[in-house]
Motif scaffolding. Structure first.
Motif, PDB file in Angstrom:
ATOM      1  N   ASP A 292      -1.614   4.486  -8.728  1.00  0.00           N
ATOM      2  CA  ASP A 292      -2.117   4.856  -7.412  1.00  0.00           C
ATOM      3  C   ASP A 292      -0.956   5.470  -6.638  1.00  0.00           C
ATOM      4  OD1 ASP A 292      -3.052   5.210  -4.912  1.00  0.00           O
ATOM      5  OD2 ASP A 292      -3.879   3.196  -4.643  1.00  0.00           O
TER       6      ASP A 292
ATOM      7  N   HIS B 100      -4.173  14.940   1.564  1.00  0.00           N
ATOM      8  CA  HIS B 100      -4.289  14.783   3.023  1.00  0.00           C
ATOM      9  C   HIS B 100      -3.257  13.787   3.571  1.00  0.00           C
ATOM     10  CE1 HIS B 100      -8.003  11.925   2.260  1.00  0.00           C
ATOM     11  NE2 HIS B 100      -6.888  11.255   2.106  1.00  0.00           N
ATOM     12  N   LYS B 101      -2.378  13.332   2.704  1.00  0.00           N
ATOM     13  CA  LYS B 101      -1.203  12.575   3.153  1.00  0.00           C
ATOM     14  C   LYS B 101       0.033  13.432   2.837  1.00  0.00           C
ATOM     15  CE  LYS B 101      -3.547   8.174   2.502  1.00  0.00           C
ATOM     16  NZ  LYS B 101      -3.870   7.146   1.501  1.00  0.00           N
TER      17      LYS B 101
ATOM     18  N   HIS C 277      -3.884  -1.034  -3.037  1.00  0.00           N
ATOM     19  CA  HIS C 277      -4.862  -0.580  -2.036  1.00  0.00           C
ATOM     20  C   HIS C 277      -6.261  -1.114  -2.372  1.00  0.00           C
ATOM     21  CE1 HIS C 277      -7.291   2.153   0.444  1.00  0.00           C
ATOM     22  NE2 HIS C 277      -6.193   2.328   1.157  1.00  0.00           N
TER      23      HIS C 277
ATOM     24  N   ASP D 239      -3.118  11.968  -2.822  1.00  0.00           N
ATOM     25  CA  ASP D 239      -3.835  12.327  -1.593  1.00  0.00           C
ATOM     26  C   ASP D 239      -3.140  13.484  -0.878  1.00  0.00           C
ATOM     27  OD1 ASP D 239      -6.257  11.131  -1.082  1.00  0.00           O
ATOM     28  OD2 ASP D 239      -5.429   9.372  -0.083  1.00  0.00           O
TER      29      ASP D 239
ATOM     30  N   GLY E 179      -8.582   9.712  -1.921  1.00  0.00           N
ATOM     31  CA  GLY E 179      -8.056   8.830  -2.956  1.00  0.00           C
ATOM     32  C   GLY E 179      -9.080   7.817  -3.441  1.00  0.00           C
ATOM     33  N   SER E 180      -9.927   7.344  -2.559  1.00  0.00           N
ATOM     34  CA  SER E 180     -10.911   6.336  -2.955  1.00  0.00           C
ATOM     35  C   SER E 180     -11.881   6.898  -3.993  1.00  0.00           C
ATOM     36  CB  SER E 180     -11.693   5.831  -1.741  1.00  0.00           C
ATOM     37  OG  SER E 180     -10.825   5.276  -0.783  1.00  0.00           O
TER      38      SER E 180
ATOM     39  N   THR F 297       0.522   0.935   0.519  1.00  0.00           N
ATOM     40  CA  THR F 297       0.198   1.334   1.890  1.00  0.00           C
ATOM     41  C   THR F 297       0.922   0.428   2.883  1.00  0.00           C
ATOM     42  OG1 THR F 297      -1.939   1.933   0.985  1.00  0.00           O
ATOM     43  CG2 THR F 297      -1.739   1.976   3.364  1.00  0.00           C
TER      44      THR F 297
HETATM   45  C1  LIG Z   1      -4.764   6.094   1.467  1.00  0.00           C
HETATM   46  C2  LIG Z   1      -4.618   5.358   0.207  1.00  0.00           C
HETATM   47  C3  LIG Z   1      -5.699   5.214  -0.661  1.00  0.00           C
HETATM   48  C4  LIG Z   1      -7.104   5.623  -0.307  1.00  0.00           C
HETATM   49  O1  LIG Z   1      -7.246   6.982  -0.178  1.00  0.00           O
HETATM   50  P1  LIG Z   1      -8.331   7.655   0.778  1.00  0.00           P
HETATM   51  O2  LIG Z   1      -7.957   9.090   0.693  1.00  0.00           O
HETATM   52  O3  LIG Z   1      -8.130   7.074   2.145  1.00  0.00           O
HETATM   53  O4  LIG Z   1      -9.672   7.370   0.237  1.00  0.00           O
HETATM   54  C5  LIG Z   1      -5.455   4.596  -1.875  1.00  0.00           C
HETATM   55  N1  LIG Z   1      -4.247   4.141  -2.202  1.00  0.00           N
HETATM   56  C6  LIG Z   1      -3.190   4.248  -1.382  1.00  0.00           C
HETATM   57  C7  LIG Z   1      -1.854   3.716  -1.813  1.00  0.00           C
HETATM   58  C8  LIG Z   1      -3.354   4.855  -0.137  1.00  0.00           C
HETATM   59  O5  LIG Z   1      -2.306   4.939   0.689  1.00  0.00           O
END
Ligand SMILES: *Cc1c(COP(=O)(O)O)cnc(C)c1O
Length: 462
Positions: free
Chosen positions: A259, A290-291, A177, A288, A145-146, A234
């Protein structure tokens, strides 16, 4: 004798079997295993740091070393991990990585492996449809996400501000975030250009306050250009009023960024779609996998309303690339982000989606919403605890009723000391707040019930 760089078929079979045996055992053991495998006496690190010139190690020995090192860690892959934002790590996705990397195709441009680029394109188009974006929409699979956020900021900056952009301002809240602030800094903005809009009592960006801040900045000679809504913070999983903020951004001529790194995949569910309503108006969305798609770490996504703007901000060329063919039907991923050579990231989503079907993801995400609602329902009845915010998504925030910072800190320590679950915390309004984030595909009702028992009995001990 050193092991040859090109191993033969028999050696591959042998190593492959040993690796898959290890993985099958590892996944089998996740349910019964500890939530935190770190220990005071860590592995002799010297052994892990050593690289020999004359290799004498066999694969079995090295696999054992890897197994020991991987074991001495927080069990982020297991069902008891409810800290930060979990994901789990689908086997099919890990296997896709193994396959993709073994054929080692170049997918930076569409002409060297067009059908593989088409697979990645197909996954991104499917997401654009899920988010009801227009035909001009497209995207990029990143490492997280970054990185996706960085490209969104750069695309917006170059379209809205041009080359002299130091007067451009970005609108966030205290719960946005930190990757947005980081992206702004890397993209060249002074720290003061990131603005913090006050939130309402339920931790959501206040659209009226956003409007006022934008007007104030504009009259001070600044150029407001980027408004960020969180589709699940987050801290608490709170969803900003996306629809209202989308309209505000449109009225004010700001790039509207959502986001959705944590909450975005809930769009695959009916409840999630209702909650994220307005997200289809975004200029860019960060997700993401991976989430919310349970992929192993290392996969983020940027969707943009107009692919041309992403391309205009990132595309470049070199003489040594003059042989490449343009393909009108397929994207050139190297022109949509900072990378030229990249790993083929499409298969890690394509394979699980085709193997399990998108419906399996919808169901799993629906289950997470149910589990969080259940957890909230149980904990809110416990008068030793205070739950100031009903969860929008799958994160339940709680703290001791009347407990100070230290007491809540001790509560977290007591919970994690059981080694049956792993939680993390945040600070909201200066108060230490614990958070239970349920998102792993491996976390089910029985795990959550055990977590709730542990939390309640730890709270009784204060
Ligand atoms: C995890 C997260 C990010 C960052 O993503 P990464 O994959 O860790 O770089 C950005 N915004 C939110 C709301 C997140 O939960």
């Amino acid at each position: 004798m050193a092991f040859p760089l090109e191993v033969n078929g028999e050696q591959m079979q042998e190593m492959g079997h040993a690796a898959v045996d290890f993985i099958a055992n590892f996944v089998d053991g996740l349910d019964a295993g500890p939530a935190d495998g770190r220990s005071a006496d860590s592995y002799p690190r010297k052994e892990l740091l050593r690289i020999q010139d004359e290799s004498a190690s066999d694969f079995g020995t090295l696999l054992k070393l890897f197994k020991a090192a991987a074991g001495l860690a927080v069990e982020t892959a297991g069902p008891r991990f409810a800290a930060y934002i979990p994901g789990g790590g689908l086997f099919a996705s890990a296997l896709a990585e193994f396959l993709a990397r073994s054929v080692n195709r170049f997918t930076g441009h569409p002409d060297m492996a067009p059908e593989l680029v088409a697979m990645e394109h197909g996954v991104l188009q499917w997401l654009c449809r899920e988010f009801r974006m227009p035909d001009t929409a497209g995207g990029l699979i990143t490492t997280g996400g970054s990185m996706a956020t960085l490209s969104a900021v750069v695309a917006a900056r170059s379209q809205r501000l041009g080359e002299n952009f130091a007067d451009g301002t970005i609108y966030t809240t205290d719960y946005t975030h930190h990757c947005v602030r980081k992206a702004a800094r890397i993209a060249g903005f002074p720290a003061a250009r990131v603005r913090y809009v006050p939130t309402t009592k339920d931790l959501r960006m206040d659209p009226q306050k956003a409007h006022e801040l934008i007007a104030q900045d504009r009259s001070a000679g600044l150029r407001p250009f980027f408004l960020v809504a969180s589709a699940g913070t987050t801290d608490t999983g709170t969803v900003d009023p996306i629809d209202d903020l989308a309209q505000l951004a449109a009225r004010e001529g700001l790039w509207f960024h959502v986001d959705a790194a944590y909450g975005g995949f809930f769009q695959l569910t009916q409840r999630g779609r209702a909650l994220l309503s307005g997200i289809e108006l975004a200029d860019s969305i960060v997700l993401d996998p991976h989430k919310g798609m349970f992929l192993p770490y290392g996969t983020g996504i940027l969707l943009v309303r107009n692919t041309d703007l992403l391309q205009a901000a990132h595309a470049d060329d070199g003489n040594y690339m003059q042989d490449r063919q343009r393909d009108q039907g397929l994207p050139d991923f190297s022109e949509l982000g900072p990378e030229l050579t990249r790993d083929f990231r499409g298969l890690r989503m394509w394979l699980p989606l085709r193997l399990h079907g998108a419906g399996a993801f919808r169901e799993a995400l629906d289950e997470k919403l149910d589990l969080a609602a259940h957890a909230y329902g149980v904990l809110v009845e416990d008068d030793r605890l205070e739950l100031p915010w009903k969860p929008d998504l799958s994160t339940v925030a709680f703290r001791l009723n009347g407990g100070d910072y230290d007491a809540n800190c001790r509560l977290l320590e007591r919970i994690n000391a059981t080694n049956r679950l792993f939680l993390s915390s945040t600070t909201i309004d200066g108060r230490f707040t614990l958070r239970l984030c349920i998102l792993s595909h491996r976390t089910h009702r029985r795990h959550v019930d055990e977590m709730l028992d542990i939390i309640q009995s730890a709270a009784r001990k204060e």
